[in-house]
Design a protein around this motif. Sequence first.
Motif: not given
Length: 291
Positions: A19-27
């Motif tokens: 459930w980490e945030v993907d840093p390359d996923d701007e939206w």
Amino acid sequence: MLEDGDAGRLKTEADEPGWEVDPDDEWGVAVIATVGRQLKLRREAVGMSAADFGRTVGYGEDLVYKIEGGKRIPRQEYLDKADEALGAGGLIAATWEDVKKVRYPKKVRALGQMEAKAVEIGLYECNSVHGLLQTPEHARAVIGAAQPPYSPDDVERMVAARLARQAVFERDPAPSVHFVLEEAPLRRQVGGTMVWRRQLERLLEVARLNHVTLQVMPTNTDAHPGLDGKIELLKFPDGTAVGRADGKFNGRPVSDPRQLRILELRYGTIRAQALPPRESLTFIKQLLGET
């Protein structure tokens, strides 16, 4: 959920991998950061510390800070509990509608969005069981075998994303879906005998759906146009289509009618060489009998 013996223990990152945030996923980063700020402002407005809030919802203080800081994607369960604990009247719980849209990696979301709109889906898979057909255990074994290996969190995130795409089978009206799978991957006991058996059973379950057709390409057959990679064809209600193939157009999605015609010709040839649907189901049942 925690086991009964862990009822008094607060959840940590180890309890909720993937459930980490993907840093390359701007939206995705923007959505999760906004939800995190709302959670923090609500918590501070009622004068509750992160530690007290965490104990109320069953999460460790560090995990609370990471969610509020936009570093972790909150689960629906977390948002529901937070809404109740902070007396938000449903406003926090409602943010799940935004969160679930960015729950999975953007590449998977894009593919899922196309599959969700298609009225006809044609798929050929040469080296594995197609992701739309995989059981959770099979998907976990396949993804976990990658080299270099993914982290446990990434494995769980990718498994969840793959399984989420299978919602295409529950659409109403349902799309027409056609699979062609090679014999060799069906014989490979990925994950062990029981996982392999359950995967074969899953193939039979899906193949019995009235809008799904499944064919097996026997190993003992002539060369065919799919030997250089998988093929995917999606057709939409407005008459447009998108296709891609590993061995043609460098795997890039194509929509030009001439390029699509090439992929359709290849896929049609593959279907013609594969076992008919009824014989394919019989073949899979025979494999099951060998377990």
